[in-house]
Design a protein around this motif. Structure first.
Motif, short mmCIF file in Angstrom:
data_model
loop_
_atom_site.label_atom_id
_atom_site.label_comp_id
_atom_site.label_asym_id
_atom_site.label_seq_id
_atom_site.Cartn_x
_atom_site.Cartn_y
_atom_site.Cartn_z
N ALA A 338 0.83 -1.20 0.00
CA ALA A 338 0.00 0.00 0.00
C ALA A 338 0.86 1.26 0.00
N GLY A 339 1.96 1.22 0.76
CA GLY A 339 2.83 2.40 0.83
C GLY A 339 3.44 2.75 -0.51
N ILE A 340 3.96 1.75 -1.22
CA ILE A 340 4.62 2.02 -2.49
C ILE A 340 3.61 2.28 -3.60
N GLU A 341 2.55 1.42 -3.69
CA GLU A 341 1.57 1.54 -4.76
C GLU A 341 0.74 2.82 -4.66
N SER A 342 0.62 3.37 -3.46
CA SER A 342 -0.15 4.61 -3.29
C SER A 342 0.58 5.81 -3.86
N GLY A 343 1.90 5.70 -4.04
CA GLY A 343 2.70 6.83 -4.50
C GLY A 343 3.15 7.74 -3.37
N LEU A 401 -5.10 1.83 2.96
CA LEU A 401 -4.62 0.59 3.55
C LEU A 401 -5.72 -0.48 3.56
N ILE A 402 -6.93 -0.06 3.88
CA ILE A 402 -8.06 -1.00 3.89
C ILE A 402 -8.34 -1.52 2.48
N ASP A 403 -8.22 -0.64 1.48
CA ASP A 403 -8.46 -1.05 0.10
C ASP A 403 -7.47 -2.13 -0.33
N TRP A 404 -6.19 -1.94 -0.02
CA TRP A 404 -5.19 -2.95 -0.38
C TRP A 404 -5.34 -4.23 0.42
N THR A 405 -5.81 -4.09 1.64
CA THR A 405 -6.07 -5.29 2.45
C THR A 405 -7.11 -6.17 1.78
N ARG A 406 -8.14 -5.57 1.25
CA ARG A 406 -9.19 -6.32 0.57
C ARG A 406 -8.72 -6.86 -0.77
N LYS A 407 -7.85 -6.10 -1.46
CA LYS A 407 -7.31 -6.60 -2.73
C LYS A 407 -6.53 -7.89 -2.50
N TYR A 408 -5.86 -7.98 -1.36
CA TYR A 408 -5.09 -9.18 -1.03
C TYR A 408 -5.98 -10.35 -0.59
N GLY A 409 -7.28 -10.16 -0.58
CA GLY A 409 -8.20 -11.26 -0.29
C GLY A 409 -8.69 -11.33 1.13
N PHE A 410 -8.30 -10.39 1.98
CA PHE A 410 -8.78 -10.42 3.36
C PHE A 410 -10.21 -9.88 3.42
N GLY A 411 -10.95 -10.37 4.43
CA GLY A 411 -12.32 -9.91 4.62
C GLY A 411 -13.35 -10.63 3.77
N LYS A 412 -12.94 -11.65 3.02
CA LYS A 412 -13.88 -12.45 2.23
C LYS A 412 -13.34 -13.87 2.16
N LYS A 413 -14.21 -14.79 1.83
CA LYS A 413 -13.80 -16.19 1.75
C LYS A 413 -12.88 -16.39 0.55
N THR A 414 -11.95 -17.31 0.70
CA THR A 414 -10.97 -17.54 -0.34
C THR A 414 -11.54 -18.24 -1.56
N LYS A 424 -14.81 -15.50 6.92
CA LYS A 424 -14.37 -14.39 6.07
C LYS A 424 -13.24 -13.60 6.72
N GLY A 425 -13.09 -13.78 8.04
CA GLY A 425 -12.16 -12.92 8.74
C GLY A 425 -12.79 -11.55 8.95
N LEU A 426 -11.98 -10.53 9.16
CA LEU A 426 -12.51 -9.18 9.41
C LEU A 426 -11.55 -8.13 8.91
N VAL A 427 -12.06 -7.25 8.07
CA VAL A 427 -11.36 -6.03 7.69
C VAL A 427 -12.28 -4.88 8.09
N ALA A 428 -12.00 -4.31 9.24
CA ALA A 428 -12.88 -3.25 9.76
C ALA A 428 -12.62 -1.93 9.03
N ASP A 429 -13.62 -1.08 9.02
CA ASP A 429 -13.49 0.27 8.48
C ASP A 429 -14.37 1.19 9.30
N ASP A 430 -14.53 2.43 8.84
CA ASP A 430 -15.31 3.40 9.62
C ASP A 430 -16.75 2.95 9.78
N THR A 431 -17.34 2.41 8.71
CA THR A 431 -18.74 1.95 8.78
C THR A 431 -18.89 0.84 9.81
#
Length: 600
Positions: A338-343, A401-414, A424-431
């Motif tokens: 996320a750090g590098i890809e975000s620019g 950071l949350i967006d890249w976490t989900r891109k890596y497959g976290f927060g949903k079934k594999t 599914k695990g958990l990727v929390a956000d403001d909502t």
């Protein structure tokens, strides 16, 4: 007073008497006609209108249906080695229609004594089917030789009681791969209600967990049986016809039995999980969860007491490889991406690290309490610097950071076939935080998340998928258990990560093993490997421990993730989990070595 009546009076009385006699005979004749007509109509109705119904009832009284369970399909590993099959076993059945009511109390009592099953449980089985059922009701399976002898003696003078041979499930490797294979058991009342329309019946055997449940339709096969004609006492007169049971379909899994055994031995008696996958195809090579169980115990009826005892021993039926836990510092792979890809940071960024940082009024410490001086991404991964990644997380912000976490497959079934058991695990956000805690997302939440803590939860399988991304050149793979001839493209998709980002990740993960927290993998027994350790706080118990790695570093063939639930009493992931990964990799690569040439 004169006793002689006037002639007019006598005439009237004579006329009335004759009429009354005539009316009585008429009424009697009418009733007779009605009754005979009614009986005749009823006989005609029974013979004509309901002839088919009563013929069927008569047939059911003299025709006995003896169903035969199909032989369940075998399950093999990727090399064709047997993981699950069927064996012949003696079972006892009762035909309630034939069993004499006068003898039932004594029969039930003796069955209870021989089979060590409560009488109430036996009676419940009969009540479910009803006494007029024409099929055999299974009472118990996998009988011992002593039980077979005792039941043979009992059945000699008890009508409707039979001992027969049928196929029951057998797992030759006992508890090896138990959470992959699952187990079979008699269908429950709830399942019967849902599956009766598909041909299931009381006493049927059905997959209850793992591959046995996921591929029930393929493994089950089709019922067979035969009909026999019986006399009034239930004795067989002659066979009328039969239908061969169709065996279930055999399955070949992606599992490598040798790698599976090595993973089981590596985890030992520790509570946790080990997952090994092919990072290029998503094929699951091994999947272990501890505590475990022997699925063979379900080949015979289990009492509620024994079932309760089994469940109370640290939940052995929970597949920890598919359950969510804080991924700890293994997650720094995602934060670096996320750090590098975000620019916001370049691949060559260097940050000063510290013993601690005060962010938003909260002190966040580095794991060594002192920091590591200035570090780039590769060095930060090598030493697992917390304060480095705190700064990266804060710099990119929570949403990125949350967006890249989900891109890596976290927060949903594999997508693995064991979907009913996977979290599914958990990727929390403001909502999520507003809904569950009535609080807004804070910078502190992002900082915590950057090192795999806070509200983040991931399964060992999800973490293995994460490690596959730098290993395979930037693809998210879909793990699967069923051997497939589908092209590799079906099992993965590109995350469009820049080559320079992947290069930094691979440099850092290699440095971890060369000179960082994963030196346990720096062994001549395997090709050069890469990896990352993790130690997650898990109060009030001991820390969770992690290590994930892949090898060979230049052209990865296998990813292995080891996880210990509250197993960090004697050290972190690099000390305890990394040696587990090494043992699994040794088993994998040793099997690939060509056999030694005989000495001449």
């Amino acid at each position: 007073m004169s006793l002689v009546q006037p002639s007019s009076v006598r005439a009237k009385k004579a006329i009335r008497t004759v009429g009354q006699n005539y009316q009585a005979w008429s009424l009697l004749a009418f009733l007779s006609i009605v009754m005979v007509g009614g009986i005749g109509w009823r006989l005609g109705y029974l013979q004509l209108a309901e002839a088919e119904k009563h013929n069927l009832q008569a047939e059911s009284n003299r025709i006995r249906l003896i169903p035969k369970l199909p032989v369940r399909g075998n399950i093999f590993d990727r090399q064709g080695r047997l993981l699950a099959s069927s064996r012949l076993s003696h079972s006892v059945f009762l035909w309630p229609r034939v069993a004499k009511r006068d003898d039932w109390f004594q029969t039930r009592q003796r069955l209870s004594q021989i089979l060590t099953i409560p009488e109430a449980e036996i009676q419940k089985l009969i009540d479910k089917q009803g006494r007029n059922v024409n099929t055999l009701v299974p009472i118990a399976r996998s009988l011992t030789p002593a039980q077979i002898t005792a039941l043979a003696e009992l059945s000699s003078d008890r009508d409707g009681l039979e001992v027969d041979i049928e196929a029951v499930r057998n797992y030759p490797n006992k508890d090896i791969a138990a959470h992959i294979l699952g187990y079979t058991g008699e269908i429950t009342d709830k399942e019967l209600g849902e599956l009766r329309s598909q041909g299931y019946r009381l006493g049927d055997v059905i997959g209850q967990m793992g591959v046995e449940a996921a591929f029930e339709k393929e493994l089950r096969g089709e019922w067979g049986g035969f009909q026999i004609e019986v006399d009034g006492s239930g004795k067989a007169i002659r066979a009328l016809g039969s239908k061969r049971a169709r065996p279930g379909q055999d399955l070949q899994l992606t599992i490598d039995l040798n790698v599976q055994k090595a993973a089981e031995a590596a985890l030992g008696n520790r509570k946790g999980a080990i997952v090994a996958i092919n990072p290029n195809t998503g094929e699951v090579l091994a999947l272990v969860s501890r505590p475990s169980f022997d699925p063979n115990i379900f080949s015979s009826r289990i009492s509620p007491k024994i079932w309760k005892e089994l469940q109370s021993k640290d939940h052995p039926f929970v597949n920890r490889a598919l359950r969510g836990f804080p991924p700890a510092s293994t997650f720094k792979i995602v934060t670096a991406t996320a750090g590098i890809e975000s620019g916001k940071f370049s691949p060559k960024s260097v940050l000063q690290t510290y013993g601690s940082l005060n962010i938003g009024g909260t002190v966040f410490r580095d794991w060594n309490g002192a920091g590591f001086g200035p570090l780039g991404f590769a060095g930060a991964l090598q030493w697992s610097s917390d304060t480095f990644f705190y700064q990266i997380g804060k710099g990119v912000g929570g949403p990125t950071l949350i967006d890249w976490t989900r891109k890596y497959g976290f927060g949903k079934k594999t997508g693995i076939e064991l979907k009913s058991e996977e979290s599914k695990g958990l990727v929390a956000d403001d909502t999520w935080k507003q809904k569950n805690l009535k609080l807004a997302w804070s910078v502190g939440d992002t900082v915590n998340m950057s090192i795999g803590q806070g509200f983040l939860q991931a399964s060992p399988l999800q973490v293995a998928v994460m490690f596959s991304v730098p290993a395979n050149g930037g693809y998210l793979v879909k793990p699967h258990l069923l051997k497939s001839k589908e092209p590799v493209s079906k099992w993965r998709k590109s995350l469009n990560i820049k080559p320079e980002t992947l290069k930094v990740l691979r440099q850092g993960l290699r440095a971890v093993v060369n000179a960082g927290t994963g030196k346990a993998l720096n062994s001549p027994t395997i090709p050069p490997a890469s990896g990352k350790s993790g130690t997650a706080e898990a109060p009030p118990g001991a820390n969770h421990i992690w290590f994930g790695g892949y090898a060979p570093s230049d052209k990865p063939e296998i990813v292995v993730v080891a996880f210990g639930e509250h197993e960090g009493k004697d050290g972190g992931g690099g000390k305890i989990a990394a040696p587990m990964v090494l043992r699994v990799m040794e088993a994998y690569f040793n099997a690939k070595k060509p056999p030694a040439k005989p000495v001449k």
